[in-house]
Write a protein that holds these residues in place. Structure first.
Motif, PDB file in Angstrom:
ATOM      1  N   ALA A 140      -3.531   0.852  -8.998  1.00  0.00           N
ATOM      2  CA  ALA A 140      -4.525   0.446 -10.000  1.00  0.00           C
ATOM      3  C   ALA A 140      -3.818  -0.056 -11.250  1.00  0.00           C
ATOM      4  CB  ALA A 140      -5.430   1.624 -10.343  1.00  0.00           C
ATOM      5  N   ARG A 141      -2.800   0.665 -11.617  1.00  0.00           N
ATOM      6  CA  ARG A 141      -2.061   0.287 -12.814  1.00  0.00           C
ATOM      7  C   ARG A 141      -1.343  -1.038 -12.602  1.00  0.00           C
ATOM      8  NH1 ARG A 141       1.294   4.841 -16.045  1.00  0.00           N
ATOM      9  NH2 ARG A 141       2.240   3.467 -17.585  1.00  0.00           N
ATOM     10  N   GLU A 142      -0.817  -1.188 -11.428  1.00  0.00           N
ATOM     11  CA  GLU A 142      -0.124  -2.426 -11.077  1.00  0.00           C
ATOM     12  C   GLU A 142      -1.074  -3.615 -11.214  1.00  0.00           C
ATOM     13  OE1 GLU A 142       1.968  -2.145  -7.330  1.00  0.00           O
ATOM     14  OE2 GLU A 142       1.220  -4.133  -6.815  1.00  0.00           O
ATOM     15  N   ARG A 143      -2.240  -3.456 -10.688  1.00  0.00           N
ATOM     16  CA  ARG A 143      -3.231  -4.527 -10.742  1.00  0.00           C
ATOM     17  C   ARG A 143      -3.646  -4.808 -12.180  1.00  0.00           C
ATOM     18  NH1 ARG A 143      -7.271  -4.094  -5.756  1.00  0.00           N
ATOM     19  NH2 ARG A 143      -5.598  -2.685  -5.155  1.00  0.00           N
ATOM     20  N   CYS A 186       6.952  -6.256  -8.297  1.00  0.00           N
ATOM     21  CA  CYS A 186       7.591  -5.398  -7.313  1.00  0.00           C
ATOM     22  C   CYS A 186       6.533  -4.411  -6.900  1.00  0.00           C
ATOM     23  CB  CYS A 186       8.797  -4.709  -7.919  1.00  0.00           C
ATOM     24  SG  CYS A 186       9.939  -5.892  -8.661  1.00  0.00           S
ATOM     25  N   SER A 187       5.793  -4.803  -5.899  1.00  0.00           N
ATOM     26  CA  SER A 187       4.597  -4.057  -5.555  1.00  0.00           C
ATOM     27  C   SER A 187       4.887  -2.956  -4.567  1.00  0.00           C
ATOM     28  CB  SER A 187       3.575  -5.014  -4.959  1.00  0.00           C
ATOM     29  OG  SER A 187       2.382  -4.330  -4.687  1.00  0.00           O
ATOM     30  N   SER A 188       4.107  -1.910  -4.689  1.00  0.00           N
ATOM     31  CA  SER A 188       4.195  -0.875  -3.666  1.00  0.00           C
ATOM     32  C   SER A 188       3.110  -1.108  -2.615  1.00  0.00           C
ATOM     33  CB  SER A 188       4.060   0.504  -4.304  1.00  0.00           C
ATOM     34  OG  SER A 188       3.327   0.437  -5.492  1.00  0.00           O
ATOM     35  N   LEU A 189       2.349  -2.173  -2.808  1.00  0.00           N
ATOM     36  CA  LEU A 189       1.280  -2.458  -1.867  1.00  0.00           C
ATOM     37  C   LEU A 189       1.762  -3.398  -0.765  1.00  0.00           C
ATOM     38  CD1 LEU A 189      -0.212  -1.253  -4.216  1.00  0.00           C
ATOM     39  CD2 LEU A 189      -1.871  -3.085  -4.062  1.00  0.00           C
ATOM     40  N   PRO A 190       1.381  -3.100   0.462  1.00  0.00           N
ATOM     41  CA  PRO A 190       1.798  -3.995   1.548  1.00  0.00           C
ATOM     42  C   PRO A 190       1.096  -5.353   1.483  1.00  0.00           C
ATOM     43  CG  PRO A 190       0.413  -2.202   2.363  1.00  0.00           C
ATOM     44  CD  PRO A 190       0.668  -1.931   0.928  1.00  0.00           C
TER      45      PRO A 190
END
Lengths: 350, 350
Positions: A105-108, A125-129
């Motif tokens: 959420a924070r990343e977005r 540098c996402s932790s989302l696939p």
DNA sequence: GGCTCCCGGTGTAACGATGCACTGACCATA
DNA sequence: TATGGTCAGTGCATCGTTACACCGGGAGCC
């Protein structure tokens, strides 16, 4: 406060602000060399520096790129931040730092915020696939580089991925361990849900298969649900320790353990020592990434190096350079990894 | 692109842009509650976000602070960057990252650049002992926090220093080593030219004197002239290794070595092992800072922790908070260090 | 009724840089 | 002498927000 505006320069040089602006922006085509020199020297004399805010307000393009990382406290991301900043500096760009703390959420939110602040280039540098959620932004002209990630089938068009060739790197390490005489080699990783972990695993398998070794032990660990440790690092190491302890206590333990990254490898080393064995002599341990610690650790860690500096420079070019032809889907810039042999791996004792 | 301006909000809410602006800036004194609510809900509905560039252009104050560190590749500075960013975020501020690479010229240039970009708050982690060169900027209203540094006699007025209490930290460690029965303790440091090294040394001496121990071995090392290693880290460790090797080979070697920071301590550990001894059993080794590595290293390093999170938050408050009374000279915010005992120190064997 | 005061806002000129559309001077050609 | 065409540069509206100066109208007071 500098306080010197383009108007001051224009007045001092006896031209209009337009002319100064034209010079500043390289529109020197129709300009007398003497005018040009006069304005240039006036700029120097007065120590004039264009006001970024005004420039951005007018053009809509700030001289800033965004960097979203899980945490710069992690040496891997710290190194990226360092080199990316250096690359940006060469073109007069600054880097805005955002730590997502691995919170999607924070990343977005960071990405949205950067975009609505007018920033047009982001290294994510996402932790989302999946990065589907940014495809709308890409259509609006945002330049997005996904770092430490390779292209996926459902990637939004325009996304550029920058990564080391994980499969090749893992393959190199596999070959290295095999060449040392190891036959029972474990691959140790947290849950293999991210793209690069999958790739590392597959490259590793490739090397073993070529050597005629049956599918090796593979240990993955679910990892704790929810928030990871302070840096995600400490947890990675702990994971390596716990998993390796179990592995070594089991029947027919491996003679070598290849951890999915250096942090995990460090945890593995501790487990080896706790089990009364010596890393390098009794059990070989290898990592991946070549973070600073790898060189400093004891024993010095055999690992696979990512050419961070070049990768960071490429990431910046992808953000800043000219639009490369038609925006294609599935662009990956893959960098050649390098095997770094140190003290944590050795020939298997007969 | 958000593209929604204050004008859109004003029109949709049936008020003037001034009213919206007033609300945004907390000037809600003369405003009907119903008006206020209407505008607020309109903002939400439209997803309006103020344009930072325009705001900065108008006010001259960007919602950005600058962070100048030697290198975020170094975990110590990486941790600072992480926590500072988190603190800034709570007030809607962003952090602009600058790596000086320990180059004084570059450091100065960054500060000038940030200032002339209108930035009014900078956290500076300088490698320079004197900060006189920024006094002019401070007079112009720049807020400057010097991190990991304490006030000096010739400090410019208005400068705020944020640091751990180095003397107390070193004293704690001195007491700890003494309480373990050590009498021959070496202090190992690179050239003691920086303020905090001096303080650590003095605190350490204080503890030993109180225990009735004569002036201990003190080993300082000039360090290489010119550019330090990739992160300055690798060199610090190397320094620890070389110096400790010599120390242990000499006559009457110490039973404990207190290194000026964790990186150096790690190098010392290597030297101990290279000399065929075991850290913790044969020789105790202690560090300072409690970087991530300290917990992960093998053996886990006894060290002095700096409360990074609190220090970063304080640094941000000093930049952002209200002007604290009359700008005084020699302001230092000193934080309480904490002794962290792990495995690298143990009672001396008789 | 005339005066002031305050309430709840609004009008608008900046902030500094940009870049399109323009212009005046000069030359060459018809 | 018109006409057109460069050349070398200029005028000015504009980006989105802010905050100072203002304003209409109702209440209160003599």
């Amino acid at each position: 406060m500098a306080g010197i505006t383009i108007l001051d320069v224009a007045r001092a040089a006896g031209v209009s602000t337009s002319t100064v602006s034209n010079l500043l922006n390289g529109r020197t085509g129709r300009m007398l060399p003497e005018t040009r020199e006069r304005v240039e020297s006036t700029i120097k004399e007065l120590g004039y520096r264009p006001n970024r805010a005004a420039r951005q307000l007018r053009t809509g393009k700030p001289q800033v790129i965004g960097l979203v990382v899980p945490s710069v406290g992690n040496p891997y991301w710290g190194a990226l931040a360092r080199y990316l900043e250096a690359a940006a500096l060469t073109e007069g760009y600054h880097v805005l730092l955002c730590n997502s703390e691995r919170d999607p959420a924070r990343e977005r939110q960071y990405v949205d915020e950067l975009v609505s602040d007018g920033i047009r280039g982001i290294v994510l540098c996402s932790s989302l696939p999946s990065l589907e959620h940014v495809s709308g932004l890409l259509d609006d002209g945002l330049r997005l580089v996904a770092f430490d990630r390779t292209a996926q089938a459902d990637d939004p068009v325009g996304l550029v991925n920058v990564s080391v060739d994980n499969a090749v790197g893992a393959e190199l390490m596999g070959e290295h361990l095999v060449s040392l005489g190891h036959r029972r080699i474990a691959f140790l990783s947290g849950a293999i849900r991210s793209v690069n972990r999958t790739e590392r695993f597959e490259g590793f398998l490739r090397a073993l298969e070529r050597a005629g070794i049956a599918r090796p032990d593979v240990v993955t660990w679910p990892g704790s649900s929810g928030a990871e440790g302070a840096f995600g690092d400490v947890e990675a190491a702990e994971l390596g320790r716990v998993a390796a302890t179990e592995l070594l206590a089991g029947p027919n333990p491996p003679t070598a353990i290849f951890a999915v990254n250096d942090m995990t490898a460090i945890g593995v080393c501790r487990a080896v020592r706790d089990a009364g064995m010596e890393v390098g002599r009794d059990v070989s341990v290898a990592g991946f990434d070549d973070i600073v610690l790898a060189e400093l650790y004891s024993p010095r860690l055999t690992t696979v190096r990512q050419p961070m500096k070049e990768m960071a420079a490429a990431a910046f070019r992808a953000l800043h350079g000219p639009d490369e032809g038609p925006a294609s889907q599935g662009t990956s810039l893959l960098f050649r990894p390098e095997l770094v042999v140190r003290d944590s791996t050795a020939a298997v004792v007969a």
